[in-house]
Design an enzyme around this catalytic site. Structure first.
Site, PDB file in Angstrom:
ATOM      1  CG  HIS A   5      60.218   6.642 100.342  1.00  0.00           C
ATOM      2  ND1 HIS A   5      60.116   7.738 101.178  1.00  0.00           N
ATOM      3  CD2 HIS A   5      60.098   5.554 101.143  1.00  0.00           C
ATOM      4  CE1 HIS A   5      59.972   7.324 102.421  1.00  0.00           C
ATOM      5  NE2 HIS A   5      59.951   6.002 102.428  1.00  0.00           N
ATOM      6  CG  HIS A  61      56.735   6.418 104.025  1.00  0.00           C
ATOM      7  ND1 HIS A  61      57.830   6.029 104.767  1.00  0.00           N
ATOM      8  CD2 HIS A  61      56.101   7.378 104.742  1.00  0.00           C
ATOM      9  CE1 HIS A  61      57.855   6.737 105.892  1.00  0.00           C
ATOM     10  NE2 HIS A  61      56.826   7.563 105.893  1.00  0.00           N
ATOM     11  CG  ASP A  85      21.926   3.147  80.199  1.00  0.00           C
ATOM     12  OD1 ASP A  85      21.363   4.224  80.486  1.00  0.00           O
ATOM     13  OD2 ASP A  85      22.439   2.919  79.104  1.00  0.00           O
ATOM     14  CE  LYS A 135      21.264   8.187  82.025  1.00  0.00           C
ATOM     15  NZ  LYS A 135      21.342   6.821  81.477  1.00  0.00           N
ATOM     16  CG  ASP A 174      59.474   2.418 102.707  1.00  0.00           C
ATOM     17  OD1 ASP A 174      60.697   2.629 102.633  1.00  0.00           O
ATOM     18  OD2 ASP A 174      58.666   3.257 103.168  1.00  0.00           O
TER      19      ASP A 174
HETATM   20 MN    MN Z   1      59.686   4.782 104.262  1.00  0.00          MN
END
Ligand code: MN
Length: 273
Positions: A42, A36, A258, A256, A44
């Site tokens: 933080h 959050h 192949d 890249k 939760d």
């Molecule tokens: Mn929160």
């Protein structure tokens, strides 16, 4: 505690968070962590108990190192519906900011859950997508306890524990378990506005159809184009091995892989691959 405190803090006309009610999930033992980005980032940490999600805000997030004790501030109970919330809480509302569903699964109390909770000494196993093994949430006592709000989240020693240098799972795992998105991608998406407890897409569906060959520009109309015979073969551009990637804003880099090269040709208003 129930959901009184949760409802008091929020204006459901303005935030899309679920109003929720006190009803258990199918398992009755939902476990989730939401990352959050409110005024302070933080994690939760939420465990379903008695039809609500008992909730702790963990500023640093969980650590896999059993010698780390992570502060976990006990906050108001949240509805079980909250366990699927990922999206944006409007800026000026309580907890305004981006919410990512960072982990989810079930928790398994190692003892009587109500009793352990009351005692302030919860021991449990987590069966999440990111966190597993045994854990403890312990209520602090004395001056540091802040009226019983301050708890510690601790990893117990087991196979899922890690040493200090490999313990920062929140730095390794930065994407949502629900959508695979990063925090920035969730913040940009605008698809996570909640209405009546359900995520509603606000993204306008594009009415544009994929381009048909007849919509494509006529190559003859391009400046500098010259009429020529259809080539018998075309040499695809190949990657060049170098020590360092070229620098500058005009380059985009990608790994890249192949595989096979596909040439796309447009002849007589028909696309050929
Ligand atoms: Mn929160």
């Amino acid at each position: 505690m129930g959901l009184k405190e949760y409802h008091k803090k929020r204006d459901f006309k303005k935030t899309g968070e679920p109003r929720g009610n006190e009803k258990p999930s199918t398992s009755g033992r939902l476990y989730i962590i939401q990352k959050h980005a409110a005024s302070r980032l933080h994690y939760d940490f939420r465990l379903e108990l008695d039809g609500v999600l008992k909730s702790w805000a963990v500023p640093k997030g969980p650590s896999l190192d059993p010698t780390d004790k992570r502060l976990a501030v006990h906050v108001e109970d949240h509805p079980v519906d909250y366990g699927s919330f990922e999206g944006i809480i409007p800026k000026n509302e309580y907890g305004g900011g981006t919410v990512m569903l960072w982990d989810r699964g079930e928790w398994e109390p190692l003892g009587d859950p109500a009793e352990m909770y009351k005692k302030g000494d919860l021991k449990f196993a987590l069966h999440g997508e990111k966190l597993q093994g045994t854990w403890a949430l312990v209520r602090m006592s004395g001056k540091m306890s802040d009226g019983g709000k301050n708890w510690l989240l601790i990893k117990k020693k087991d196979d899922a524990a890690r040493s200090k240098k490999d313990s920062e799972i929140v730095k390794e795992e930065t994407r949502s378990v629900a959508s695979g998105r990063s925090m920035d991608e969730i913040a940009d998406a605008e698809d996570s506005v909640w209405k009546n407890g359900q995520a509603v897409s606000t993204q306008k569906k594009s009415k544009k159809k994929p381009a048909a060959a007849e919509d494509l520009p006529d190559p003859a109309s391009l400046k500098g184009s010259k009429k020529a015979a259809w080539p018998k073969s075309v040499k695809p551009q190949l990657a060049t091995l170098t020590q360092d990637p070229p620098a500058g804003d005009q380059y985009l880099h990608e790994i890249k892989f192949d595989g096979y090269r596909i040439l796309c040709l447009l002849k007589d208003k028909k696309v050929k691959l």
